[in-house]
Design a protein around this motif. Structure first.
Motif, PDB file in Angstrom:
ATOM      1  N   HIS A 179       0.865  -1.183   0.000  1.00 45.95           N
ATOM      2  CA  HIS A 179       0.000   0.000   0.000  1.00 45.95           C
ATOM      3  C   HIS A 179       0.903   1.235   0.000  1.00 45.95           C
ATOM      4  O   HIS A 179       2.134   1.094   0.006  1.00 45.95           O
ATOM      5  CB  HIS A 179      -0.960  -0.003   1.196  1.00 45.95           C
ATOM      6  CG  HIS A 179      -0.306   0.086   2.532  1.00 45.95           C
ATOM      7  ND1 HIS A 179       0.543  -0.881   3.019  1.00 45.95           N
ATOM      8  CD2 HIS A 179      -0.360   1.033   3.513  1.00 45.95           C
ATOM      9  CE1 HIS A 179       0.971  -0.542   4.221  1.00 45.95           C
ATOM     10  NE2 HIS A 179       0.445   0.621   4.545  1.00 45.95           N
TER      11      HIS A 179
ATOM     12  N   ASP B 176       0.542  -4.451   5.838  1.00 42.99           N
ATOM     13  CA  ASP B 176      -0.210  -3.966   6.996  1.00 42.99           C
ATOM     14  C   ASP B 176      -1.658  -4.420   6.852  1.00 42.99           C
ATOM     15  O   ASP B 176      -2.303  -4.137   5.839  1.00 42.99           O
ATOM     16  CB  ASP B 176      -0.187  -2.434   7.055  1.00 42.99           C
ATOM     17  CG  ASP B 176       1.154  -1.884   7.502  1.00 42.99           C
ATOM     18  OD1 ASP B 176       2.068  -2.691   7.767  1.00 42.99           O
ATOM     19  OD2 ASP B 176       1.279  -0.649   7.581  1.00 42.99           O
TER      20      ASP B 176
ATOM     21  N   ASP C 127       5.483   4.980   5.147  1.00 43.29           N
ATOM     22  CA  ASP C 127       6.453   4.009   5.675  1.00 43.29           C
ATOM     23  C   ASP C 127       6.561   2.752   4.820  1.00 43.29           C
ATOM     24  O   ASP C 127       7.295   1.822   5.174  1.00 43.29           O
ATOM     25  CB  ASP C 127       6.134   3.651   7.139  1.00 43.29           C
ATOM     26  CG  ASP C 127       4.748   3.062   7.325  1.00 43.29           C
ATOM     27  OD1 ASP C 127       3.788   3.588   6.729  1.00 43.29           O
ATOM     28  OD2 ASP C 127       4.628   2.076   8.076  1.00 43.29           O
ATOM     29  N   HIS C 128       5.862   2.745   3.674  1.00 43.87           N
ATOM     30  CA  HIS C 128       5.979   1.627   2.737  1.00 43.87           C
ATOM     31  C   HIS C 128       6.410   2.086   1.346  1.00 43.87           C
ATOM     32  O   HIS C 128       6.681   1.260   0.490  1.00 43.87           O
ATOM     33  CB  HIS C 128       4.649   0.876   2.641  1.00 43.87           C
ATOM     34  CG  HIS C 128       4.270   0.240   3.934  1.00 43.87           C
ATOM     35  ND1 HIS C 128       4.378  -1.110   4.171  1.00 43.87           N
ATOM     36  CD2 HIS C 128       3.846   0.795   5.101  1.00 43.87           C
ATOM     37  CE1 HIS C 128       4.025  -1.365   5.420  1.00 43.87           C
ATOM     38  NE2 HIS C 128       3.691  -0.232   6.000  1.00 43.87           N
TER      39      HIS C 128
ATOM     40  N   HIS D 131       8.015  -4.795  10.761  1.00 46.11           N
ATOM     41  CA  HIS D 131       7.198  -3.604  11.036  1.00 46.11           C
ATOM     42  C   HIS D 131       7.074  -3.416  12.547  1.00 46.11           C
ATOM     43  O   HIS D 131       5.989  -3.202  13.106  1.00 46.11           O
ATOM     44  CB  HIS D 131       5.815  -3.730  10.400  1.00 46.11           C
ATOM     45  CG  HIS D 131       5.138  -2.409  10.121  1.00 46.11           C
ATOM     46  ND1 HIS D 131       4.732  -1.558  11.124  1.00 46.11           N
ATOM     47  CD2 HIS D 131       4.783  -1.806   8.969  1.00 46.11           C
ATOM     48  CE1 HIS D 131       4.155  -0.501  10.590  1.00 46.11           C
ATOM     49  NE2 HIS D 131       4.178  -0.609   9.275  1.00 46.11           N
TER      50      HIS D 131
HETATM   51 ZN   LIG Z   1       2.985   0.535   7.851  1.00 48.08          ZN
END
Ligand SMILES: [Zn+2]
Length: 314
Positions: free
Chosen positions: A96, A218, A100-101, A276
């Motif tokens: 996604h 996530d 942070d990705h 994560h």
């Molecule tokens: Zn994340």
């Protein structure tokens, strides 16, 4: 009478030295130089105080980094530290588009502009909604002329310009049954839609060399798509973003350790790697709680990952 004894001592010292040398040789080897391996480029979440790069993974195949999954902040530096080459990468997958990705994607792309890549780079990720761009929008919002943030690199996406290799973005509309996204030689990619609050998100399975590697991305773990995708996985990377007992927004976005454990058990995964990792799940006390919760359900090998850790897939 003294020789055998001192000989035995010398042998013992030599054996110890060889063991140390052997260990350091193994240590010095690049991840995945033989066979398949997953290297964690970023084991953290969005926080910077965790001193970890944000979410990102590499799949190594006999010394070549063939798949990148996510590219959170800090992962471009880790990519360089891993020794990987962008020219080796067959495909880039996004779970996604939270920062942070995806925050280091432009850095990876710009680094490769200086390399010797010529073949296109397929980029697969979720479709969009009112909160997130689709994968094609994301790539074009970054690089397309005239509105892209870094339109000076429009040659990466403009078929009319011939100065560089091309990014080939694709929107993957998946449901809860694993969808075949790509078959390419010995590699097959599968995706399911997973629930991550209101944000379109995918979990990925990469099949290569007869092995199954699964990335949860996530997700709060709702539905059984992730379990279907992870069925008989040789390695399952699950995101440990919240502790057991999380509520509210945290729980709507992420799965607690018990859900990870149940998923790993129901899917009969052979090796579980947690990543994560966030401030709310770091520290020996919280990590022990996480292990205990998972152990109630899943008895196989379990690792809590750090940046650049390497997990051979056997
Ligand atoms: Zn994340």
């Amino acid at each position: 009478m003294r020789w055998p004894r001192s000989g035995a001592k010398t042998t013992a010292i030599l054996v110890a030295l060889l063991a140390v040398c052997g260990a350091s040789l193994v240590w010095a080897q690049a991840c995945g130089s033989t066979g398949l391996a997953v290297q964690v480029l970023g084991s953290g979440g969005p926080e910077l105080k965790d001193k970890r790069a944000s979410s990102s993974y590499l799949i190594w195949d006999n010394g070549h980094a063939r798949v990148i999954v996510d590219a959170g902040g800090g992962s471009a530096l880790r990519f360089g530290e891993s020794g990987a080459q962008m020219s080796d990468v067959d495909v880039m997958l996004f779970s996604h588009f939270h920062i942070d990705h995806s925050g280091d994607f432009p850095a990876l792309v710009f680094s490769s502009w200086f390399g010797n890549r010529t073949r296109p780079l397929p980029v697969y990720g979720p479709p969009g909604n009112e909160y997130m761009p689709s994968t094609t929008e994301f790539v074009h919002d970054l690089f397309s002329d005239p509105h892209g943030a870094w339109r000076y690199l429009s040659e990466m996406v403009d078929p009319g310009q011939t100065d560089s290799y091309k990014l080939q973005p694709h929107d993957v509309v998946a449901g809860s049954t694993p969808l075949v996204v790509l078959r390419n030689g010995d590699m097959a990619l599968y995706a399911v839609r997973v629930i991550h609050g209101a944000f379109p998100a995918l979990a990925w399975r990469v099949q290569m060399g007869g092995k199954r590697i699964v990335f949860s991305g996530d997700t709060n773990g709702d539905g059984d798509g992730l379990t279907q995708l992870a069925l008989n996985a040789d390695l399952f990377v699950a995101h440990n973003a919240v502790p057991e007992g999380a509520t509210g927004v945290e729980r709507r976005l992420h799965m607690p350790p018990s859900v990870i454990g149940v998923t790993a058990a129901n899917a009969h995964v052979r090796q579980l790697v947690l990543s994560h990792r966030m401030l709310r799940t770091l520290g020996s006390e919280k990590e022990n709680q996480t292990r205990e919760e998972i152990r109630l359900h899943y008895g196989g090998p379990l690792a809590l990952s750090n940046d650049l850790d390497c997990y051979p897939v056997r």
